[in-house]
Design a protein around this motif. Structure first.
Motif, PDB file in Angstrom:
ATOM      1  N   MET A  28       0.996  -1.199   0.015  1.00 36.94           N
ATOM      2  CA  MET A  28       0.037   0.154   0.045  1.00 36.94           C
ATOM      3  C   MET A  28       0.912   1.329   0.097  1.00 36.94           C
ATOM      4  O   MET A  28       1.953   1.064   0.507  1.00 36.94           O
ATOM      5  N   ASP A  29       0.392   2.231  -0.580  1.00 35.08           N
ATOM      6  CA  ASP A  29       1.094   3.578  -0.889  1.00 35.08           C
ATOM      7  C   ASP A  29       1.155   4.510   0.204  1.00 35.08           C
ATOM      8  O   ASP A  29       0.543   5.591   0.622  1.00 35.08           O
ATOM      9  N   ILE A  30       1.416   3.848   1.608  1.00 34.90           N
ATOM     10  CA  ILE A  30       1.492   4.723   2.886  1.00 34.90           C
ATOM     11  C   ILE A  30       2.685   4.165   3.655  1.00 34.90           C
ATOM     12  O   ILE A  30       2.586   2.790   3.802  1.00 34.90           O
ATOM     13  N   GLN A  31       3.574   5.057   4.249  1.00 37.83           N
ATOM     14  CA  GLN A  31       4.668   4.317   4.956  1.00 37.83           C
ATOM     15  C   GLN A  31       4.242   4.188   6.353  1.00 37.83           C
ATOM     16  O   GLN A  31       3.806   4.969   6.995  1.00 37.83           O
ATOM     17  N   LEU A  32       4.488   2.855   6.679  1.00 34.77           N
ATOM     18  CA  LEU A  32       4.156   2.474   8.148  1.00 34.77           C
ATOM     19  C   LEU A  32       5.357   2.429   9.013  1.00 34.77           C
ATOM     20  O   LEU A  32       6.463   2.411   8.549  1.00 34.77           O
ATOM     21  N   ASN A  33       5.137   2.345  10.285  1.00 30.36           N
ATOM     22  CA  ASN A  33       6.201   2.309  11.216  1.00 30.36           C
ATOM     23  C   ASN A  33       5.588   1.737  12.609  1.00 30.36           C
ATOM     24  O   ASN A  33       4.235   1.610  12.612  1.00 30.36           O
ATOM     25  N   GLU A  34       6.291   0.901  13.268  1.00 27.81           N
ATOM     26  CA  GLU A  34       5.802   0.288  14.534  1.00 27.81           C
ATOM     27  C   GLU A  34       5.037   1.171  15.542  1.00 27.81           C
ATOM     28  O   GLU A  34       4.075   0.957  16.118  1.00 27.81           O
ATOM     29  N   LYS A  35       5.720   2.597  15.758  1.00 34.81           N
ATOM     30  CA  LYS A  35       4.970   3.395  16.524  1.00 34.81           C
ATOM     31  C   LYS A  35       3.779   4.015  16.128  1.00 34.81           C
ATOM     32  O   LYS A  35       2.639   3.846  16.828  1.00 34.81           O
ATOM     33  N   MET A  36       3.251   3.767  14.549  1.00 32.43           N
ATOM     34  CA  MET A  36       2.237   4.138  14.035  1.00 32.43           C
ATOM     35  C   MET A  36       0.999   3.001  14.298  1.00 32.43           C
ATOM     36  O   MET A  36      -0.016   3.181  14.784  1.00 32.43           O
ATOM     37  N   ILE A  37       1.414   1.757  14.194  1.00 32.43           N
ATOM     38  CA  ILE A  37       0.898   0.469  14.342  1.00 32.43           C
ATOM     39  C   ILE A  37       0.187   0.409  15.740  1.00 32.43           C
ATOM     40  O   ILE A  37      -0.924  -0.210  16.005  1.00 32.43           O
ATOM     41  N   LYS A  38       1.269   0.606  16.697  1.00 28.89           N
ATOM     42  CA  LYS A  38       0.890   0.657  18.332  1.00 28.89           C
ATOM     43  C   LYS A  38       0.040   1.495  18.715  1.00 28.89           C
ATOM     44  O   LYS A  38      -0.970   1.237  19.302  1.00 28.89           O
ATOM     45  N   GLU A  39      -0.170   2.832  18.002  1.00 29.06           N
ATOM     46  CA  GLU A  39      -1.065   3.797  18.226  1.00 29.06           C
ATOM     47  C   GLU A  39      -2.360   3.493  17.848  1.00 29.06           C
ATOM     48  O   GLU A  39      -3.514   3.694  18.402  1.00 29.06           O
ATOM     49  N   MET A  40      -2.381   2.705  16.773  1.00 31.85           N
ATOM     50  CA  MET A  40      -3.787   2.176  16.071  1.00 31.85           C
ATOM     51  C   MET A  40      -4.240   1.229  16.847  1.00 31.85           C
ATOM     52  O   MET A  40      -5.399   1.264  17.101  1.00 31.85           O
ATOM     53  N   CYS A  41      -3.417   0.123  17.282  1.00 33.44           N
ATOM     54  CA  CYS A  41      -3.849  -1.220  17.912  1.00 33.44           C
ATOM     55  C   CYS A  41      -3.784  -1.414  19.424  1.00 33.44           C
ATOM     56  O   CYS A  41      -4.189  -2.125  20.000  1.00 33.44           O
ATOM     57  N   GLY A  42      -2.905  -0.527  19.868  1.00 31.68           N
ATOM     58  CA  GLY A  42      -2.602  -0.788  21.415  1.00 31.68           C
ATOM     59  C   GLY A  42      -1.391  -1.635  21.339  1.00 31.68           C
ATOM     60  O   GLY A  42      -1.132  -2.504  20.486  1.00 31.68           O
ATOM     61  N   THR A  43      -0.837  -1.836  22.851  1.00 30.76           N
ATOM     62  CA  THR A  43       0.345  -2.679  22.982  1.00 30.76           C
ATOM     63  C   THR A  43      -0.046  -4.112  22.964  1.00 30.76           C
ATOM     64  O   THR A  43       0.484  -4.954  22.355  1.00 30.76           O
ATOM     65  N   ALA A  44      -1.116  -4.481  23.435  1.00 27.01           N
ATOM     66  CA  ALA A  44      -1.551  -6.011  23.496  1.00 27.01           C
ATOM     67  C   ALA A  44      -1.881  -6.438  22.210  1.00 27.01           C
ATOM     68  O   ALA A  44      -1.543  -7.511  21.867  1.00 27.01           O
ATOM     69  N   SER A  45      -2.727  -5.711  21.413  1.00 26.81           N
ATOM     70  CA  SER A  45      -3.011  -6.356  20.145  1.00 26.81           C
ATOM     71  C   SER A  45      -1.673  -6.202  19.119  1.00 26.81           C
ATOM     72  O   SER A  45      -1.683  -7.129  18.419  1.00 26.81           O
ATOM     73  N   PHE A  46      -0.897  -5.296  19.383  1.00 24.58           N
ATOM     74  CA  PHE A  46       0.286  -5.061  18.777  1.00 24.58           C
ATOM     75  C   PHE A  46       1.010  -6.472  19.066  1.00 24.58           C
ATOM     76  O   PHE A  46       1.813  -7.105  17.979  1.00 24.58           O
ATOM     77  N   LYS A  47       1.527  -6.634  20.175  1.00 20.23           N
ATOM     78  CA  LYS A  47       2.198  -8.027  20.570  1.00 20.23           C
ATOM     79  C   LYS A  47       1.636  -9.294  20.000  1.00 20.23           C
ATOM     80  O   LYS A  47       2.112 -10.229  19.416  1.00 20.23           O
ATOM     81  N   ARG A  48       0.376  -9.204  19.877  1.00 19.79           N
ATOM     82  CA  ARG A  48      -0.458 -10.524  19.461  1.00 19.79           C
ATOM     83  C   ARG A  48      -0.458 -10.816  17.912  1.00 19.79           C
ATOM     84  O   ARG A  48      -0.061 -11.719  17.356  1.00 19.79           O
ATOM     85  N   GLY A  49      -0.513  -9.557  17.350  1.00 21.77           N
ATOM     86  CA  GLY A  49      -0.530  -9.388  16.055  1.00 21.77           C
ATOM     87  C   GLY A  49       1.005  -9.863  15.473  1.00 21.77           C
ATOM     88  O   GLY A  49       1.231 -10.415  14.369  1.00 21.77           O
ATOM     89  N   ASP A  50       2.048  -9.221  16.088  1.00 22.85           N
ATOM     90  CA  ASP A  50       3.502  -9.421  15.847  1.00 22.85           C
ATOM     91  C   ASP A  50       3.610 -11.224  15.901  1.00 22.85           C
ATOM     92  O   ASP A  50       4.359 -11.731  14.962  1.00 22.85           O
TER      93      ASP A  50
END
Length: 462
Positions: free
Chosen positions: A1-23
């Protein structure tokens, strides 16, 4: 997708718990893409059952997400399955690869026909040369290209970035004509002394990536201007391309990799564009005023430039990314102080508790806060004691949360106002961190506490 992602952005969108399970899902190769394009993607995340995730970029350049898993009304962030797909996209972006779509291999039968047609076109028509430097058999002259990021005051303290280009130290007089020439692969003069020819000239790979993004910005600008009822409302600089915030987010990573970039604002020019996550060079000193109240002295605000629309602050050659709330507050604070011509704010005695509870935590996010010892002794002596009570009823985990300040007990679910008693200064930052932890753990709120009915999430929380 034509948008630059980073871990900080994904954590803000999903929260720490969902980020860890998603990882964990991502690392276990549980994500399968069914569709992937610059505007959107669809994927399946395989667990105990399959969940279907759809992500697209809306007209404002922001991500819209959807997942087929059950949604908890009390949980406002994206789920672990969306986190898994975003992390998978981020991994592909870092590696410079694209997701493999099952079924695309089925198109191999038509690949031979496409190759044959391509071969015919190759010898029937003149091939448009790539503007980027090729790894092998490249004999074209590599043009030294310099990008200057100018900060333009467009209206009453609102600033925009504008890009200018120099080719071999010669300024490009009409940037849109030049970008169109590169896009079409056609020769043409961009100054009195130089003519660009795609068969004779090319650009370094990192430079060409910036140029291709500027071509997209130019296309978006054309669409926007053509849609305006009065085109005179939009100022067009012949030698400069204004960069809207949505495009700037994609352009910044490319500019940091380009070999020749300058930053120009406030009559100063700096070599390079440096991204920084350091704390802003702001100092907030809270002390007792001679008048009997309190005063907040602010130092360093005149040395920074707030670009509210870009959620960024410029300090010398550093571009410091801040949140939307922080950039908005900084912008308003700077406007307030410039209007009064002062660098200090008087705080009445009766407003001190609200100031310590609501303002000081926000100031700590954007600068250094120094509180006089006399104020600390009087106002900041009550520590927060947080208590969590757990019980299990009918296979459900019940949780009660209390915030206690000496003899004052507050239930944050029933309301965070202490009511009859006076709390000298609440530790709002720590309270918010605890409440955020409860929300990220997928608890549902009840009238007096929290409820969780999911064995895996209970284990994760405990």
């Amino acid at each position: 997708m034509d948008i630059q992602l980073n871990e900080k952005m994904i954590k803000e969108m999903c929260g720490t718990a969902s980020f860890k399970r998603g990882d964990a899902f991502c690392r276990a190769n549980k994500v399968t893409f069914e569709h992937y394009s610059p505007e959107s993607c669809e994927a399946t995340v395989k667990g105990m059952e399959d969940f279907y995730v759809a992500i697209k970029i809306n007209a404002n350049g922001r991500l819209e997400t959807k997942c087929s898993c059950p949604v908890l009304a009390s949980f406002q962030k994206d789920c672990q399955h969306i986190a898994a797909v975003l992390l998978s996209i981020y991994a592909h972006q870092r590696n410079g690869t694209l997701p493999v779509i099952p079924g695309e291999q089925q198109a191999d039968s038509t690949a031979g026909q496409a190759l044959a047609e391509g071969l015919l076109n190759l010898f029937s028509n003149q091939l448009k040369r790539s503007s980027s430097h090729q790894l092998h058999f490249e004999k074209r002259h590599v043009l030294q290209t310099e990008f200057t990021c100018n900060v333009i005051n467009v209206s009453q303290g609102q600033f925009m970035f504008g890009i200018k280009i120099k080719i071999d130290s010669t300024p490009v007089q009409n940037i849109r004509v030049f970008l169109e020439q590169v896009k079409e692969g056609k020769p043409g003069p961009f100054s009195l002394s130089f003519t660009y020819h795609p068969n004779l000239h090319c650009f370094q790979k990192e430079t060409d990536a910036v140029i291709q993004e500027l071509i997209q910005v130019m296309h978006d600008e054309t669409v926007y201007v053509n849609a305006l009822p009065d085109k005179s409302d939009y100022t067009i600089f012949p030698d400069m391309l204004l960069i809207p915030p949505s495009s700037w987010a994609r352009l910044v990573p490319l500019l940091t990799k380009a070999p020749l970039v300058k930053l120009a604002y406030n009559r100063n020019t700096f070599d390079g564009l440096r991204l920084s996550d350091e704390l802003l060079p702001l100092q907030f000193d809270l002390s007792i005023a001679e008048s009997g109240g309190y005063q907040l002295k602010i130092k360093g605000l005149g040395e920074v430039m707030v670009l509210n629309a870009y959620q960024s602050v410029l300090f010398k050659e550093a571009l410091i990314q801040v949140g939307s709330e922080e950039s908005g507050r900084l912008f308003e604070l700077k406007q307030m102080l410039e209007a009064t011509g002062s660098n200090q704010i008087i705080i009445p005695q009766g407003k001190m508790n609200d100031f310590l509870e609501k303002v000081v935590p926000g100031l700590k996010k954007i600068g250094h806060v120094q509180i006089a010892e006399e104020i600390s002794r009087k106002w900041l002596k009550t520590p927060l004691v947080a208590r969590l009570y757990l019980d299990r009823v009918k296979n459900r985990l019940l949780a009660g949360l209390e915030f206690q300040y000496e003899d004052i007990v507050i239930n944050p679910v029933e309301g965070r106002e202490p009511g009859k008693s006076f709390v000298p200064a609440r530790d709002v930052e720590k309270e918010e961190a605890i409440l955020q932890l409860m929300e990220e753990s997928s608890f549902s709120k009840t009238d007096s506490g929290y409820l969780l009915h999911h064995e895996e999430l209970e284990y994760e929380f405990l």
